[in-house]
Design a protein around this motif. Structure first.
Motif, PDB file in Angstrom:
ATOM      1  N   ASN A 114       0.846  -1.205   0.000  1.00  0.00           N
ATOM      2  CA  ASN A 114       0.000   0.000   0.000  1.00  0.00           C
ATOM      3  C   ASN A 114       0.875   1.247   0.000  1.00  0.00           C
ATOM      4  OD1 ASN A 114      -2.300  -1.704   0.337  1.00  0.00           O
ATOM      5  ND2 ASN A 114      -1.929  -1.750   2.542  1.00  0.00           N
ATOM      6  N   PRO A 115       1.537   1.561  -1.123  1.00  0.00           N
ATOM      7  CA  PRO A 115       2.516   2.653  -1.125  1.00  0.00           C
ATOM      8  C   PRO A 115       1.932   4.028  -0.815  1.00  0.00           C
ATOM      9  CG  PRO A 115       2.078   1.885  -3.366  1.00  0.00           C
ATOM     10  CD  PRO A 115       1.426   0.914  -2.444  1.00  0.00           C
ATOM     11  N   GLN A 116       0.706   4.292  -1.274  1.00  0.00           N
ATOM     12  CA  GLN A 116       0.129   5.614  -1.031  1.00  0.00           C
ATOM     13  C   GLN A 116      -0.145   5.843   0.454  1.00  0.00           C
ATOM     14  OE1 GLN A 116       0.037   7.973  -3.260  1.00  0.00           O
ATOM     15  NE2 GLN A 116       0.940   6.489  -4.686  1.00  0.00           N
ATOM     16  N   ARG A 117      -0.677   4.827   1.129  1.00  0.00           N
ATOM     17  CA  ARG A 117      -0.924   4.961   2.575  1.00  0.00           C
ATOM     18  C   ARG A 117       0.401   5.038   3.323  1.00  0.00           C
ATOM     19  NH1 ARG A 117      -5.601   1.556   5.248  1.00  0.00           N
ATOM     20  NH2 ARG A 117      -5.303   3.263   6.711  1.00  0.00           N
ATOM     21  N   ALA A 118       1.391   4.292   2.847  1.00  0.00           N
ATOM     22  CA  ALA A 118       2.718   4.357   3.463  1.00  0.00           C
ATOM     23  C   ALA A 118       3.262   5.778   3.378  1.00  0.00           C
ATOM     24  CB  ALA A 118       3.667   3.380   2.775  1.00  0.00           C
ATOM     25  N   LEU A 119       3.103   6.391   2.213  1.00  0.00           N
ATOM     26  CA  LEU A 119       3.620   7.753   2.025  1.00  0.00           C
ATOM     27  C   LEU A 119       2.911   8.750   2.929  1.00  0.00           C
ATOM     28  CD1 LEU A 119       5.705   9.277   0.383  1.00  0.00           C
ATOM     29  CD2 LEU A 119       3.965   9.684  -1.372  1.00  0.00           C
ATOM     30  N   LEU A 120       1.604   8.564   3.129  1.00  0.00           N
ATOM     31  CA  LEU A 120       0.855   9.466   4.014  1.00  0.00           C
ATOM     32  C   LEU A 120       1.395   9.416   5.440  1.00  0.00           C
ATOM     33  CD1 LEU A 120      -2.821   8.877   2.799  1.00  0.00           C
ATOM     34  CD2 LEU A 120      -1.452  10.951   2.512  1.00  0.00           C
ATOM     35  N   TYR A 121       1.692   8.221   5.924  1.00  0.00           N
ATOM     36  CA  TYR A 121       2.231   8.093   7.282  1.00  0.00           C
ATOM     37  C   TYR A 121       3.633   8.681   7.384  1.00  0.00           C
ATOM     38  CZ  TYR A 121      -1.570   5.321   9.234  1.00  0.00           C
ATOM     39  OH  TYR A 121      -2.782   4.914   9.732  1.00  0.00           O
ATOM     40  N   LEU A 122       4.437   8.512   6.348  1.00  0.00           N
ATOM     41  CA  LEU A 122       5.802   9.060   6.388  1.00  0.00           C
ATOM     42  C   LEU A 122       5.775  10.582   6.366  1.00  0.00           C
ATOM     43  CD1 LEU A 122       7.635   6.560   4.012  1.00  0.00           C
ATOM     44  CD2 LEU A 122       7.581   6.588   6.503  1.00  0.00           C
ATOM     45  N   VAL A 123       4.864  11.156   5.600  1.00  0.00           N
ATOM     46  CA  VAL A 123       4.703  12.614   5.614  1.00  0.00           C
ATOM     47  C   VAL A 123       4.266  13.088   6.995  1.00  0.00           C
ATOM     48  CG1 VAL A 123       3.342  14.530   4.695  1.00  0.00           C
ATOM     49  CG2 VAL A 123       4.259  12.799   3.130  1.00  0.00           C
ATOM     50  N   ALA A 124       3.337  12.352   7.601  1.00  0.00           N
ATOM     51  CA  ALA A 124       2.887  12.700   8.961  1.00  0.00           C
ATOM     52  C   ALA A 124       4.040  12.619   9.950  1.00  0.00           C
ATOM     53  CB  ALA A 124       1.757  11.764   9.381  1.00  0.00           C
ATOM     54  N   ALA A 125       4.909  11.613   9.787  1.00  0.00           N
ATOM     55  CA  ALA A 125       6.065  11.469  10.682  1.00  0.00           C
ATOM     56  C   ALA A 125       7.006  12.658  10.537  1.00  0.00           C
ATOM     57  CB  ALA A 125       6.806  10.172  10.375  1.00  0.00           C
ATOM     58  N   LEU A 126       7.229  13.104   9.313  1.00  0.00           N
ATOM     59  CA  LEU A 126       8.130  14.241   9.081  1.00  0.00           C
ATOM     60  C   LEU A 126       7.560  15.535   9.656  1.00  0.00           C
ATOM     61  CD1 LEU A 126       9.228  13.416   5.425  1.00  0.00           C
ATOM     62  CD2 LEU A 126      10.684  13.374   7.453  1.00  0.00           C
ATOM     63  N   LYS A 127       6.240  15.628   9.736  1.00  0.00           N
ATOM     64  CA  LYS A 127       5.601  16.838  10.265  1.00  0.00           C
ATOM     65  C   LYS A 127       5.608  16.888  11.785  1.00  0.00           C
ATOM     66  CE  LYS A 127       2.371  17.680   6.444  1.00  0.00           C
ATOM     67  NZ  LYS A 127       0.944  17.695   6.039  1.00  0.00           N
ATOM     68  N   GLU A 128       5.824  15.737  12.429  1.00  0.00           N
ATOM     69  CA  GLU A 128       5.682  15.665  13.881  1.00  0.00           C
ATOM     70  C   GLU A 128       6.896  16.148  14.662  1.00  0.00           C
ATOM     71  OE1 GLU A 128       3.386  15.163  16.097  1.00  0.00           O
ATOM     72  OE2 GLU A 128       1.856  15.007  14.570  1.00  0.00           O
ATOM     73  N   GLY A 129       8.060  16.216  14.048  1.00  0.00           N
ATOM     74  CA  GLY A 129       9.225  16.626  14.834  1.00  0.00           C
ATOM     75  C   GLY A 129      10.473  16.690  13.997  1.00  0.00           C
TER      76      GLY A 129
END
Length: 564
Positions: free
Chosen positions: A261-276
């Motif tokens: 599920n590459p698109q969902r994976a990318l969404l979580y990685l973007v969220a991780a980069l935004k968190e700190g």
């Protein structure tokens, strides 16, 4: 007389409680202090004050009216001490054990139970707690600390049994620790209770997040991303501080990548980069995702950003004077997808993947040679090679880029660093040939260096010098390689055979062909070998698709007397 004694006891209890409350307030003031030295001194003074207060309380016979305060002081002391040390020790376990024994003393159950372990003591105390409702809140706080200690020590079986007993479950009931933690319902703290650094509900929330994350990460490492998802979602929805949330989102991204599920994976990685600011793990995972998608440009951009991120010193916030989630997480695991390694390891990944690998490898070598501990040692476990292998990979990249002269210079530098060791290794070679000891790495590095020098001279058109280097390569391999392993050299033999044929050195070519024929009839174990990157890259150039046709043509050109 009785009234006077009661009055004195009540007065002392009030004084002890006031001291506990003052020390808790002092610890909280220290937490909010912006000055590091003042913060540390205030906290240390509060810790010593709690130690002295606990010593006073435990110096008296155990009494039910005093135990709620005594257990509260014990919990505050353990919390502050563990947070200052950033970890649990055996001392904290002994503090808990002493508190449990004090509870049992009030029920005249001390006796032989002192020889029992902590888990057995907890069973006895929780059975007795129904007779001591005034201790319930304090005991739940103590349960939270015991759970934190056992979770950090990975004693999950003991922790599950403790929670089963606490929740009133029957033996053999659910062993799902996550469910047991969620089922645990600490009582509300009384408004007039002594001050605490952290209540039972706060400890439960920390435990739930920490265990859910640990469980999800373990499932991911062991190859069960679908099972990891529910635990990681539980961790993300709980009391999850930002640095941990970055790791949770990155792990969720890794799960979805592995599940296709590459698109969902990318969404979580973007969220991780935004968190700190801890960008290392999500950037490394992003590079893996783009590699899987075949987007080399985005993969290399992620790796370049990761190199920059690893060059920025980590800014960690001062720990709270509480039991925090981070305190209960396992140490970094090299097998974890969240382990992003060092800057040099990332530069190596970048060099091995980039089209312009030569410049990346030279940049990596400059970084390694400037470091205080250059790694001229046997290859370690993944994720990185040792220094000589980086030299060899760099030489391959330079040859591939048409920079044969630069490759020769690099090979000479490597030989100057390793060849002096060769005369000392004759015994190792002999042991390796007999299979009695592990194959020494140094001769393999040196022989590979001569192999690459030969290829560089071929590129420069100096065929005779190339032959000399190839011969030196084989000579070292014959001396160092165990007899049953001589099959890993077929591609080198074949390349040398081609070169000898071009130079019309018929006799030497024929002798080499016979050796190749003998190997062809032997085992094909070499097909299973995992070769170093520099050899894989090199052999990809010289391994022609028509090798069998060339060998057959060479065989038919032999004199009839040499025919099989």
């Amino acid at each position: 007389m009785s009234r006077q004694t009661t009055s004195v006891g009540s007065s002392c209890l009030d004084l002890w409680r006031e001291k506990n409350d003052r020390l808790v307030r002092q610890a909280k003031v220290a937490q909010n202090s912006g000055l590091t030295l003042r913060r540390q001194q205030l906290a240390q003074d509060a810790l010593e004050g709690l130690r002295g207060l606990l010593h006073s309380l435990q110096g008296l016979p155990a009494a039910v009216p005093v135990l709620p305060l005594e257990l509260t002081v014990t919990c505050n002391f353990i919390i502050l001490r563990a947070s200052l040390a950033q970890g649990f020790t055996e001392d904290q376990a002994q503090d808990i054990q002493r508190s449990l024994e004090r509870v049992l003393e009030t029920q005249e159950q001390q006796g032989p139970r002192l020889e029992q372990g902590l888990r057995e003591l907890w069973d006895s105390v929780l059975r007795a707690s129904c007779l001591l409702p005034e201790l319930l809140s304090a005991l739940h706080r103590l349960v939270g600390l015991q759970a934190a200690l056992w979770l950090s020590a990975d004693r999950l079986g003991d922790l599950a049994l403790l929670l089963e007993t606490l929740n009133g479950s029957q033996s053999g009931a659910s062993k799902d620790l996550l469910l047991l933690l969620k089922t645990w319902s600490p009582p509300a703290e009384e408004l007039d209770a002594p001050l605490t650094l952290q209540d039972a509900q706060g400890l439960k929330d920390v435990l739930l997040t920490a265990f859910a994350y640990r469980q999800g990460l373990q499932e991911l490492i062991t190859g069960n991303p679908d099972k990891a998802l529910s635990s990681l979602h539980e961790a993300a929805s709980g009391l999850c501080p930002r640095p941990v949330l970055v790791q949770v989102y990155t792990a969720l991204g890794s799960c979805h990548r592995k599940m296709g599920n590459p698109q969902r994976a990318l969404l979580y990685l973007v969220a991780a980069l935004k968190e700190g600011s801890a960008w290392g793990p999500p950037l490394l995972e992003a590079s893996r995702l783009y590699q899987q998608l075949g987007d080399t440009t985005a993969e290399l951009e992620s790796l370049e950003l990761l190199v920059e991120a690893l060059n920025v010193p980590c800014s960690s916030k001062a720990p709270q004077f509480l039991i925090e989630v981070e305190l209960l997480l396992p140490p970094p695991d090299l097998a974890s997808p969240l382990h992003c390694g060092t800057q040099s390891q990332t530069k190596h990944i970048l060099a091995s993947r980039a089209g312009d690998a030569a410049e990346h490898y030279l940049d990596l070598l400059a970084l390694l040679l400037d470091s205080s501990e250059p790694r001229f040692s046997p290859p370690p476990s993944p994720p990185g090679p040792c220094m000589p292998e980086v030299f060899l990979e760099a030489a391959v990249a330079l040859i591939q880029a048409g920079r044969a002269q630069d490759a020769l210079t690099l090979c000479e530098e490597l030989l100057s660093r390793t060849s002096s060791l060769l005369p000392k290794m004759s015994r190792l070679w002999e042991d390796a040939r007999k299979g009695t000891k592990e194959l020494p790495y140094c001769p393999l590095w040196v022989s590979a260096t001569h192999l690459l020098q030969g290829q560089a001279w071929v590129q420069l058109g100096a065929q005779k010098v190339a032959i000399s280097e190839f011969s030196r390569c084989l000579e070292l391999l014959f001396r160092a390689t165990p007899e049953e392993k001589e099959q890993g050299n077929r591609d080198t033999y074949f390349h040398l055979l081609q070169t000898l044929k071009r130079l019309d050195r018929r006799d030497e070519a024929t002798a080499l062909w016979w050796r190749l024929e003998a190997q062809t009839k032997g085992s094909h174990e070499d097909a299973l070998w995992s070769l170093p990157l520099y050899l894989e890259s090199y052999l990809s150039w010289i391994r022609p698709s028509d090798r069998d046709a060339f060998l057959e043509e060479f065989r038919t050109s032999l004199p009839k007397s040499c025919d099989l």
